[in-house]
Motif scaffolding. Structure first.
Motif: not given
Length: 397
Positions: A184, A188, A211-212, A215, A220
């Motif tokens: 992540a 980013d 991972v989501h 972030l 996102r």
């Protein structure tokens, strides 16, 4: 859709050679490839009087593989000093062609750019991720097209429950979490550096979720989870590619809808947007435009058949020569350009964007603009302030 890649053309004198090339590789033996298509275009440009040395430089560029195996296009623009713009386009032109004239012939390339979506594809598992850029055709060198992120924690296998196995499960889950955080953080950073339009997240279901969640909010807002991809074998590439294509289509539609909604809301308030060629030219000259809206139906018709007057600066743009004299532009500095070229020149000069819209969007004369700022002298349908007010008010019911 911004046109930073056109900036190198600002301030350069003509004539220009513009080449729109189907750069798709040959799919079967004996089929024409980019070099063969270029030879046909070259013969036409030779008849138009383009210097041989300039055509040789373009030929050298075309002969260099661009690394893409899918159907795509390429636009090259050159002046007397050589190639100034060399850009890969997401869509191949219907036919390869070359134009030699006083200004670059850029409308087809700009329209193709509006269709492109810069995509970061992130395929994850519980140890890390593969990052790949797709259709990142902004003409700038940002770094590698693909890279691997190693989470650094390799204790990712759970043991059976009970006794020491429970500690093994905890260590594995902790490794998954830390690896996801490392992925992540990398995503980013890449998004901050390269500003993609869309981030596709795929792979191991648990890893995707971790991972989501890790972030940042900026990323996102760009993420779409697409099942079916991954880092290992067994991926059904055709099915996954079809799902990604659907996500790209949706992202393109959202991008266009965002600009259209801003335009409609601003017009509804009668503040922050204008329409009609005269008013659009006025706000372009004042540097107020954030996004230019152009009706697709006029790009190859009305806008190319009309002309505007321009001066040395991209913001020197007017419907009448006298308007430029009023702001101090000398008569010998004034040129007459096709309307589409003059508008694009002014858009690039103030770092604005362009969006092509369908017939359901009301744009008088085929053009409208969303503004960065407005004041009392900004053209308005409700408060006539410009010499073109009578023409503009024709559209007010």
């Amino acid at each position: 859709m911004h046109l930073h890649w056109l900036k190198p053309l600002l301030g350069r004198p003509g004539p220009f050679v513009t080449v729109h090339l189907d750069a798709s590789p040959a799919q079967v033996a004996g089929e024409s490839g980019p070099v063969d298509r270029w030879r046909s275009v070259r013969r036409e440009l030779e008849r138009d009087g383009v210097p041989a040395a300039l055509l040789d430089e373009i030929a050298d560029r075309v002969a260099q593989p661009d690394g893409r195996r899918d159907p795509h296009g390429r636009v090259l623009v050159a002046d007397a000093d050589g190639v100034v713009v060399d850009r890969v386009l997401l869509a191949a032109p219907a036919a390869s062609r070359g134009v030699y004239g006083p200004v670059p012939a850029l409308s087809p390339a700009v329209r193709a750019t509006d269709e492109s979506v810069c995509l970061l594809l992130v395929a994850v598992d519980r140890t890390g991720a593969d990052l790949r850029w797709v259709a990142a055709d902004d003409g700038e060198d940002h770094g590698p097209a693909s890279e691997t992120v190693d989470g650094g924690h390799d204790d990712v296998h759970k043991q059976r429950e009970g006794g020491p196995g429970r500690r093994g499960q905890t260590r594995a889950e902790d490794s998954w979490q830390r690896n996801a955080e490392a992925v992540a953080a990398a995503v980013d950073q890449r998004v901050r550096d390269r500003h993609p339009d869309l981030v596709v997240l795929t792979g191991d279901v648990r890893a995707v979720a971790l991972v989501h969640d890790a972030l940042g909010q900026q990323v996102r807002d760009l993420v779409v989870e697409v099942p079916g991809g991954g880092r290992g074998d067994g991926i059904h590439e055709d099915v996954f590619a079809s799902r990604v294509a659907e996500a790209v289509d949706e992202a393109r539609a959202r991008r266009r809808a965002t600009h259209v909604e801003r335009y409609r809301e601003a017009r509804g308030r009668d503040e922050g947007a204008v329409t009609g060629l005269d008013d659009v030219v006025e706000v372009l000259r004042r540097g107020q435009v954030d996004e230019l809206l152009v009706a697709s139906r006029v790009l190859d018709g009305a806008l190319t058949e009309r002309t505007l007057f321009v001066g040395p600066s991209p913001l020197h743009i007017a419907a009448a020569r006298s308007d430029l004299a009023d702001i101090g532009v000398q008569d010998d500095e004034v040129r007459e350009l096709p309307t589409d070229v003059a508008l694009l020149r002014a858009v690039v000069g103030q770092d604005a964007g362009v969006t092509f819209v369908d017939d359901d969007v009301e744009v008088v004369d085929g053009v409208g603009a969303v503004l960065r700022w407005a004041d009392g002298s900004t053209p308005s349908e409700s408060v006539p302030t410009q010499s073109a007010d009578n023409r503009r008010l024709r559209s007010v019911g």
